[in-house]
Enzyme design. Structure first.
Site, PDB file in Angstrom:
ATOM      1  N   LYS A 101      63.176  36.373  54.371  1.00 32.93           N
ATOM      2  CA  LYS A 101      63.557  36.938  55.413  1.00 32.93           C
ATOM      3  C   LYS A 101      64.782  37.416  55.897  1.00 32.93           C
ATOM      4  O   LYS A 101      64.951  38.539  56.446  1.00 32.93           O
ATOM      5  CB  LYS A 101      63.553  35.454  56.396  1.00 32.93           C
TER       6      LYS A 101
ATOM      7  N   GLN B 251      64.733  26.774  59.406  1.00 29.11           N
ATOM      8  CA  GLN B 251      63.616  26.941  58.598  1.00 29.11           C
ATOM      9  C   GLN B 251      62.956  25.398  58.487  1.00 29.11           C
ATOM     10  O   GLN B 251      63.876  24.605  58.343  1.00 29.11           O
ATOM     11  CB  GLN B 251      64.006  27.450  57.135  1.00 29.11           C
TER      12      GLN B 251
ATOM     13  N   ASP C 211      61.801  32.217  66.715  1.00 27.46           N
ATOM     14  CA  ASP C 211      60.530  31.553  66.027  1.00 27.46           C
ATOM     15  C   ASP C 211      59.459  31.098  67.134  1.00 27.46           C
ATOM     16  O   ASP C 211      58.528  30.988  66.812  1.00 27.46           O
ATOM     17  CB  ASP C 211      60.679  30.512  65.342  1.00 27.46           C
TER      18      ASP C 211
END
Ligand code: NAD
Length: 284
Positions: free
Chosen positions: A52, A96, A119
């Protein structure tokens, strides 16, 4: 033999578009900025975060690291999230997952400003998706939809089966397919006869996290098969949730692992971060 969908190539196209739009935002004085939060030392998470960050660099998004290899208590993690919420220089927060044991993912996600939840896991953003007016769509399901659209798969009226009902993949993907007028069934660990469902699927999307749980005889001839799974075998080999060789004999199209859904997920995170930045800066 099935057509193999090239997630890497489609992701590269998406990243190209995002890069041009990031340049345009920068020219107007806004540098899209992503805070990257990683707690603990999960090897897979470290690899994903690395990819990422590399994508951020490729498209011109600034990444700010908040890495806690030694762990972090929940109160401190919540304080960090609040600090990032308040920081006008940060447009997106990548937390994450999974978090190490002892940290409550739901509570930490709840604390995030939905506008910075790139997200799309915050209940507000998931609720908007369910309501049919999505704001931020979770990256992996969004990437699957982008891939299906790229290859011109007509979803209207299609019999779709999603294996897996997680918050981050299965559930949002099922809703995105439903919104595009597919007829959707969701299977999970308590599903009595998995193969009976998968054999009906014209579109089969698998996010079970079980290596090669879907074999050729479980697939309807000419189905389109999307393999979301990423599993590392003890031999070190990376495989999906779908047995590639046998399924590619039956399906009309199939995504590979690696090189399928994975790169799409990263590309969608970049797009979501750009969108968050332009919205917050009033450019969108
Ligand atoms: P999860 O463990 O949260 O959920 C798995 C789901 O699959 C559960 O709902 C469970 O009920 C169901 N399931 C498990 N075994 C099953 C079985 N034998 N039969 C039917 N249903 C079964 O996992 P997740 O976070 O949704 O991820 C799923 C997989 O996708 C993992 O391999 C993960 O690494 C991968 N993943 C890939 C990407 C990507 O970018 N490609 C992104 C996220 C997750």
């Amino acid at each position: 033999m099935a057509q193999v969908f090239d997630g890497k190539a489609v992701a590269a196209r998406v990243l190209g578009t995002v890069k041009a739009e990031v340049e345009a935002a920068r020219a107007r004085g806004v540098t899209p900025t992503l805070a990257v939060v990683l707690v603990g030392e999960d090897p897979a998470s470290k690899i994903y975060v690395g990819r990422k960050r590399a994508a951020c660099q490729e498209v011109g998004i600034a990444a700010r690291d908040h890495l806690y290899p030694q762990g972090l208590g929940e109160a401190d993690l919540l304080a960090l999230i609040r600090e990032l919420n308040a920081d006008r220089g940060v447009h997106g927060i990548l937390l994450q997952l999974p978090l190490p044991a002892g940290l409550d993912e739901g509570r930490v996600l709840d604390a995030m400003d939905p506008a910075k939840d790139v997200d799309g896991f915050h209940p507000y953003n998931l609720g908007r998706l369910l309501a049919g007016s999505p704001t931020v769509v979770p990256c992996t399901p969004a990437g699957v939809m982008e891939l299906l659209d790229h290859y011109g798969i007509e979803l209207k009226g299609m019999e779709a089966v999603v294996v897996g009902r997680s918050r981050i993949v299965g559930k949002p993907l099922a809703h995105l397919l439903l919104a595009r007028h597919a007829t959707v069934a969701i299977c999970h660990t308590r599903t009595r006869d998995l193969a009976a469902h998968t054999r009906r699927a014209e579109l089969l999307a698998v996010a079970a996290g079980r290596p090669q749980v879907i074999t050729g005889e479980m697939v309807r001839p000419d189905a389109v098969v999307i393999d979301v799974g990423i599993n590392r075998l003890s031999s070190g080999k990376l495989v999906g949730d779908v047995e590639f060789d046998s399924v590619s004999q039956r399906a009309s199209a199939l995504t590979p692992v690696p090189g399928g859904v994975g790169p799409m997920t990263v590309a969608m995170l970049m797009r979501n971060t750009l969108l968050a930045a332009t919205r917050q800066a009033g450019l969108a």
